[in-house]
Design a protein around this motif. Structure first.
Motif, PDB file in Angstrom:
ATOM      1  N   CYS A 102      -4.722 -11.918   0.433  1.00 28.18           N
ATOM      2  CA  CYS A 102      -4.927 -11.502   1.821  1.00 28.18           C
ATOM      3  C   CYS A 102      -3.713 -11.821   2.696  1.00 28.18           C
ATOM      4  N   LEU A 104      -0.651 -11.713   2.070  1.00 32.43           N
ATOM      5  CA  LEU A 104       0.500 -10.850   1.844  1.00 32.43           C
ATOM      6  C   LEU A 104       0.351  -9.558   2.644  1.00 32.43           C
ATOM      7  N   SER A 105       1.472  -8.956   2.938  1.00 28.95           N
ATOM      8  CA  SER A 105       1.445  -7.727   3.723  1.00 28.95           C
ATOM      9  C   SER A 105       0.984  -6.559   2.854  1.00 28.95           C
ATOM     10  N   GLY A 106       0.706  -5.456   3.528  1.00 30.22           N
ATOM     11  CA  GLY A 106       0.279  -4.270   2.803  1.00 30.22           C
ATOM     12  C   GLY A 106      -1.148  -3.906   3.100  1.00 30.22           C
TER      13      GLY A 106
END
Length: 121
Positions: A102, A104-106
């Motif tokens: 969660c 982490l980006s994206g």
């Protein structure tokens, strides 16, 4: 491929409660981050809550203290308990999943078709 199916939406008066469910099937062991999103007509999609594989949660400011995200690993089901509902909570609610953490980006890669929540004043 993970399939997600939401249920539990409906119509409720302001101040009421609903519990949304999202059942996952397929490669559910690959999921690292789960989330609930909502979109009202004419508005952008909003991230409501997320639940990481370590159990940590995050909430939009608009729902903090009123909504709670949780999961039942035995049933492969994600929940969103919604209390003290307000008319501005009216929206289509979608659950989503992805295979990376969660924090982490994206974006999210797997989405359910949604369940409608209507809150009247």
């Amino acid at each position: 491929q993970v399939q997600l199916v939401e249920s539990g939406g409906g119509s409720v008066q302001a101040g009421g409660s609903l519990r949304l469910s999202c059942t996952a099937s397929g490669l559910s062991y690959s999921i690292r981050c789960l989330g609930w999103f909502r979109q009202a007509p004419g508005k952008e999609r909003e991230k409501v809550a997320t639940l990481a594989d370590d159990g940590s949660t995050s909430y939009a400011d608009s729902v903090k203290g009123r909504f709670a995200i949780s999961r039942d690993n035995v049933k492969n089901t994600l929940y969103l308990q919604m209390n003290s509902l307000k008319p501005e909570d009216t929206a289509m609610y979608h659950c989503a999943a992805r295979g990376w953490r969660c924090f982490l980006s994206g974006g999210f890669t797997n989405w359910g078709q949604g369940t409608q929540v209507n809150v009247s004043s």
